[in-house]
Design a protein around this motif. Structure first.
Motif, PDB file in Angstrom:
ATOM      1  N   LYS A  80       1.513   7.001  -6.506  1.00 11.53           N
ATOM      2  CA  LYS A  80       0.965   6.953  -7.869  1.00 11.53           C
ATOM      3  C   LYS A  80      -0.481   6.487  -7.908  1.00 11.53           C
ATOM      4  N   LYS A  81      -0.789   5.384  -7.237  1.00  2.42           N
ATOM      5  CA  LYS A  81      -2.121   4.788  -7.344  1.00  2.42           C
ATOM      6  C   LYS A  81      -2.911   4.770  -6.036  1.00  2.42           C
ATOM      7  N   HIS A  82      -2.282   5.235  -4.955  1.00  2.03           N
ATOM      8  CA  HIS A  82      -2.971   5.199  -3.668  1.00  2.03           C
ATOM      9  C   HIS A  82      -2.453   6.299  -2.742  1.00  2.03           C
ATOM     10  N   TYR A 102      -8.903  -2.871   2.256  1.00  2.00           N
ATOM     11  CA  TYR A 102      -7.701  -2.114   1.926  1.00  2.00           C
ATOM     12  C   TYR A 102      -6.456  -2.949   2.174  1.00  2.00           C
ATOM     13  N   LYS A 103      -5.422  -2.656   1.414  1.00  5.52           N
ATOM     14  CA  LYS A 103      -4.133  -3.301   1.645  1.00  5.52           C
ATOM     15  C   LYS A 103      -3.492  -2.629   2.858  1.00  5.52           C
ATOM     16  N   GLN A 110      -3.169   1.399   2.756  1.00  5.88           N
ATOM     17  CA  GLN A 110      -3.189   1.931   1.396  1.00  5.88           C
ATOM     18  C   GLN A 110      -4.631   2.154   0.957  1.00  5.88           C
ATOM     19  N   PRO A 112      -6.666   3.140  -2.218  1.00  8.35           N
ATOM     20  CA  PRO A 112      -6.560   3.368  -3.666  1.00  8.35           C
ATOM     21  C   PRO A 112      -7.394   4.574  -4.102  1.00  8.35           C
ATOM     22  N   TYR A 113      -6.863   5.328  -5.054  1.00 11.22           N
ATOM     23  CA  TYR A 113      -7.580   6.494  -5.571  1.00 11.22           C
ATOM     24  C   TYR A 113      -8.846   6.082  -6.315  1.00 11.22           C
ATOM     25  N   SER A 114      -8.950   4.826  -6.697  1.00  7.67           N
ATOM     26  CA  SER A 114     -10.114   4.349  -7.446  1.00  7.67           C
ATOM     27  C   SER A 114     -11.350   4.154  -6.564  1.00  7.67           C
ATOM     28  N   LYS A 115     -11.199   4.264  -5.235  1.00  8.34           N
ATOM     29  CA  LYS A 115     -12.328   4.113  -4.311  1.00  8.34           C
ATOM     30  C   LYS A 115     -12.524   5.427  -3.555  1.00  8.34           C
TER      31      LYS A 115
END
Length: 136
Positions: A80-82, A102-103, A110, A112-115
């Protein structure tokens, strides 16, 4: 045990993230089944892995796009988010200094799509996994 109400599969963790239904048979089918906004990102990772591992076979393993040459080298998957990159635990340890933003968990990264996707780093990790024999 938790049972998914949609597909009926059982998992140890409640609300385990998984792919309901028949797993895709090809990477093309996997990407096509993902949300439209995520598909270009998955294709960028696919293109990166194809470039650095041109001899590797593309296949689905563990219901994820996988690059294989005598054994699994690296997997990736959309969430969903990554995006998850799965190079194995030794790669995560080896690249720990480059993965600080990153996690990570044992064998997983992971993104994230935000980066922006770190495509050069993904290429470096995939090449290292193949060259050292530290496959997932």
């Amino acid at each position: 045990m938790w049972k998914c109400p949609e597909c009926g599969r059982e998992f140890k963790n409640t609300n385990q993230d998984h792919f309901c239904g028949e797993p895709p048979k090809t990477i093309d089918a996997y990407i096509a089944a993902q949300p439209e906004e995520v598909q270009p990102l998955l294709n960028q990772v696919r293109d990166t892995l194809r470039a650095v591992l041109p001899f590797a076979e593309e296949r689905i393993s563990w219901s994820m796009p996988t690059y294989w040459h005598k054994q699994n080298i690296i997997h990736f998957a959309g969430f969903k988010k990554h995006m998850g990159i799965y190079p194995g635990d030794k790669a995560v340890v080896h690249f720990a200094e480059k993965l600080t933003e990153y996690k990570t968990s044992k064998g997983a990264i992971q993104l994230p799509y935000s980066k922006p996707l770190p495509l050069e780093l993904i290429a470096e990790i995939a090449k290292w996994c193949y060259e050292t024999g530290n496959h997932h």
